[in-house]
Motif scaffolding. Structure first.
Motif, PDB file in Angstrom:
ATOM      1  N   GLY A  66       0.804  -1.201   0.000  1.00  0.00           N
ATOM      2  CA  GLY A  66       0.000   0.000   0.000  1.00  0.00           C
ATOM      3  C   GLY A  66       0.845   1.262   0.000  1.00  0.00           C
ATOM      4  N   SER A  67       0.258   2.351  -0.470  1.00  0.00           N
ATOM      5  CA  SER A  67       0.972   3.635  -0.521  1.00  0.00           C
ATOM      6  C   SER A  67       1.374   4.114   0.868  1.00  0.00           C
ATOM      7  CB  SER A  67       0.100   4.692  -1.205  1.00  0.00           C
ATOM      8  OG  SER A  67      -0.063   4.394  -2.574  1.00  0.00           O
ATOM      9  N   GLU A  68       0.510   3.875   1.857  1.00  0.00           N
ATOM     10  CA  GLU A  68       0.836   4.308   3.213  1.00  0.00           C
ATOM     11  C   GLU A  68       2.044   3.555   3.756  1.00  0.00           C
ATOM     12  OE1 GLU A  68      -0.377   6.871   4.917  1.00  0.00           O
ATOM     13  OE2 GLU A  68      -1.514   7.315   3.105  1.00  0.00           O
ATOM     14  N   THR A  69       2.147   2.292   3.389  1.00  0.00           N
ATOM     15  CA  THR A  69       3.309   1.498   3.796  1.00  0.00           C
ATOM     16  C   THR A  69       4.585   2.084   3.191  1.00  0.00           C
ATOM     17  OG1 THR A  69       1.993  -0.518   3.976  1.00  0.00           O
ATOM     18  CG2 THR A  69       4.372  -0.793   3.722  1.00  0.00           C
ATOM     19  N   VAL A  70       4.492   2.456   1.919  1.00  0.00           N
ATOM     20  CA  VAL A  70       5.659   3.060   1.258  1.00  0.00           C
ATOM     21  C   VAL A  70       6.030   4.371   1.935  1.00  0.00           C
ATOM     22  CG1 VAL A  70       6.517   4.093  -0.877  1.00  0.00           C
ATOM     23  CG2 VAL A  70       5.204   1.969  -0.954  1.00  0.00           C
ATOM     24  N   LYS A  71       5.044   5.198   2.249  1.00  0.00           N
ATOM     25  CA  LYS A  71       5.319   6.465   2.922  1.00  0.00           C
ATOM     26  C   LYS A  71       6.059   6.230   4.240  1.00  0.00           C
ATOM     27  CE  LYS A  71       1.449   9.151   1.067  1.00  0.00           C
ATOM     28  NZ  LYS A  71       0.180   9.851   1.390  1.00  0.00           N
ATOM     29  N   SER A  72       5.652   5.202   4.970  1.00  0.00           N
ATOM     30  CA  SER A  72       6.316   4.883   6.233  1.00  0.00           C
ATOM     31  C   SER A  72       7.767   4.472   6.004  1.00  0.00           C
ATOM     32  CB  SER A  72       5.565   3.752   6.950  1.00  0.00           C
ATOM     33  OG  SER A  72       4.268   4.159   7.312  1.00  0.00           O
ATOM     34  N   HIS A  73       7.994   3.670   4.964  1.00  0.00           N
ATOM     35  CA  HIS A  73       9.364   3.237   4.658  1.00  0.00           C
ATOM     36  C   HIS A  73      10.226   4.418   4.215  1.00  0.00           C
ATOM     37  CE1 HIS A  73       8.672  -0.926   5.366  1.00  0.00           C
ATOM     38  NE2 HIS A  73       7.894  -1.124   4.319  1.00  0.00           N
ATOM     39  N   VAL A  74       9.660   5.298   3.390  1.00  0.00           N
ATOM     40  CA  VAL A  74      10.408   6.474   2.937  1.00  0.00           C
ATOM     41  C   VAL A  74      10.793   7.344   4.130  1.00  0.00           C
ATOM     42  CG1 VAL A  74      10.267   8.642   1.646  1.00  0.00           C
ATOM     43  CG2 VAL A  74       9.416   6.518   0.620  1.00  0.00           C
ATOM     44  N   SER A  75       9.841   7.555   5.034  1.00  0.00           N
ATOM     45  CA  SER A  75      10.127   8.356   6.237  1.00  0.00           C
ATOM     46  C   SER A  75      11.234   7.726   7.062  1.00  0.00           C
ATOM     47  CB  SER A  75       8.862   8.509   7.079  1.00  0.00           C
ATOM     48  OG  SER A  75       7.872   9.243   6.387  1.00  0.00           O
ATOM     49  N   ALA A  76      11.206   6.399   7.181  1.00  0.00           N
ATOM     50  CA  ALA A  76      12.239   5.700   7.946  1.00  0.00           C
ATOM     51  C   ALA A  76      13.605   5.842   7.288  1.00  0.00           C
ATOM     52  CB  ALA A  76      11.870   4.219   8.084  1.00  0.00           C
ATOM     53  N   VAL A  77      13.646   5.736   5.960  1.00  0.00           N
ATOM     54  CA  VAL A  77      14.909   5.886   5.231  1.00  0.00           C
ATOM     55  C   VAL A  77      15.480   7.286   5.447  1.00  0.00           C
ATOM     56  CG1 VAL A  77      15.932   6.038   2.924  1.00  0.00           C
ATOM     57  CG2 VAL A  77      14.391   4.143   3.477  1.00  0.00           C
ATOM     58  N   LEU A  78      14.626   8.309   5.321  1.00  0.00           N
ATOM     59  CA  LEU A  78      15.097   9.679   5.509  1.00  0.00           C
ATOM     60  C   LEU A  78      15.631   9.884   6.925  1.00  0.00           C
ATOM     61  CD1 LEU A  78      12.374  11.838   3.681  1.00  0.00           C
ATOM     62  CD2 LEU A  78      14.456  10.821   2.758  1.00  0.00           C
ATOM     63  N   ALA A  79      14.912   9.351   7.906  1.00  0.00           N
ATOM     64  CA  ALA A  79      15.327   9.517   9.299  1.00  0.00           C
ATOM     65  C   ALA A  79      16.665   8.823   9.557  1.00  0.00           C
ATOM     66  CB  ALA A  79      14.249   8.974  10.228  1.00  0.00           C
ATOM     67  N   LYS A  80      16.821   7.605   9.061  1.00  0.00           N
ATOM     68  CA  LYS A  80      18.053   6.858   9.315  1.00  0.00           C
ATOM     69  C   LYS A  80      19.270   7.482   8.621  1.00  0.00           C
ATOM     70  CE  LYS A  80      16.151   2.261  10.294  1.00  0.00           C
ATOM     71  NZ  LYS A  80      16.159   0.826   9.920  1.00  0.00           N
ATOM     72  N   LEU A  81      19.020   8.088   7.454  1.00  0.00           N
ATOM     73  CA  LEU A  81      20.125   8.703   6.720  1.00  0.00           C
ATOM     74  C   LEU A  81      20.361  10.143   7.145  1.00  0.00           C
ATOM     75  CD1 LEU A  81      19.474   7.406   3.080  1.00  0.00           C
ATOM     76  CD2 LEU A  81      21.187   6.601   4.703  1.00  0.00           C
ATOM     77  N   GLY A  82      19.445  10.697   7.956  1.00  0.00           N
ATOM     78  CA  GLY A  82      19.552  12.097   8.323  1.00  0.00           C
ATOM     79  C   GLY A  82      19.362  13.006   7.122  1.00  0.00           C
ATOM     80  N   ALA A  83      18.518  12.563   6.190  1.00  0.00           N
ATOM     81  CA  ALA A  83      18.295  13.294   4.946  1.00  0.00           C
ATOM     82  C   ALA A  83      17.081  14.211   5.074  1.00  0.00           C
ATOM     83  CB  ALA A  83      18.078  12.319   3.789  1.00  0.00           C
ATOM     84  N   ARG A  84      17.190  15.416   4.514  1.00  0.00           N
ATOM     85  CA  ARG A  84      16.091  16.382   4.584  1.00  0.00           C
ATOM     86  C   ARG A  84      14.928  15.948   3.717  1.00  0.00           C
ATOM     87  NH1 ARG A  84      14.206  20.934   1.905  1.00  0.00           N
ATOM     88  NH2 ARG A  84      15.617  20.612   0.165  1.00  0.00           N
TER      89      ARG A  84
END
Length: 216
Positions: free
Chosen positions: A180-198
């Protein structure tokens, strides 16, 4: 509400062309123009555009410094879409590293220009041509590799980052992974947080600079 755009380019003909293309769309409104990066901050404060279409090379303040200043000065800066002549220009890559959200060639077709503005405004997708991917790989460094190692992405997060690096939107990633799209949004947010990416652009730059994703 329409997507509002500020055009920043030292060539009047370029600004006129972009305005004509964008204002032909019912969901896009050009709210202002500037001929140099030095005028961006006051105009953004006054007009509050969603997207700044930013030339890279300008006489007083170039698009790189203007982008840095926007992000450093404003708590909620607009999206920045780099608009330039040459896709393999290191200035373009420097602008992306400085925080620009997307990339567009001045010779792009009208439909591509409109699509780029909409995508950047949504914050979902990334225009990252092959030449710029190659520049990112050339800038690769030990610090980027160490940061990627520390991020310790899960297998699914790693898959999402690879698809982000291909320029896929959340909806396209969801279709590719059959989630689902919401699942992808959660994964994207996690990737950004772990990488410290804006944002997605910064995450993809990290992916290429670290060698996590190889340019094709």
């Amino acid at each position: 509400m329409p997507v509002t755009v500020l055009l920043v380019d030292d060539e009047p003909l370029v600004r006129a062309g972009l305005r004509a293309v964008l204002e032909a769309q019912p969901d896009i409104e050009v709210v202002g123009e500037a001929a140099d990066g030095a005028a961006v901050i006051p105009l953004v404060r006054q007009l509050r555009p969603d997207v700044v279409a930013m030339d890279v090379r300008m006489p007083l303040m170039d698009g790189i410094e203007a982008t840095r200043t926007l992000l450093r000065t404003l708590p909620e800066p607009p999206k920045v879409l780099v608009v330039t002549t040459f896709e393999n220009d290191e200035y373009v890559y420097d602008a992306l590293r400085a925080g620009a959200d997307g990339f567009l060639l001045k010779r792009a077709k009208p439909a591509e220009i409109v699509h780029a503005v909409r995508l950047v405004a949504e914050g979902e997708s990334l225009l990252f041509p092959a030449a710029v991917r190659s520049l990112a790989a050339e800038y690769g460094n030990k610090r980027a590799r160490e940061a990627m190692d520390r991020a310790a992405l899960t297998e699914r997060e790693a898959s999402v980052l690879r698809l982000m690096a291909r320029g896929l939107s959340n909806a396209e990633i969801a279709a590719e992974l059959v989630v689902g799209s919401e699942t992808v949004k959660s994964h994207v947010s996690a990737v950004l947080a772990k990488l410290g990416a804006r944002d997605r652009t910064q995450a993809v730059i990290a992916a290429y600079e670290s060698g996590f994703v190889a340019p094709r």
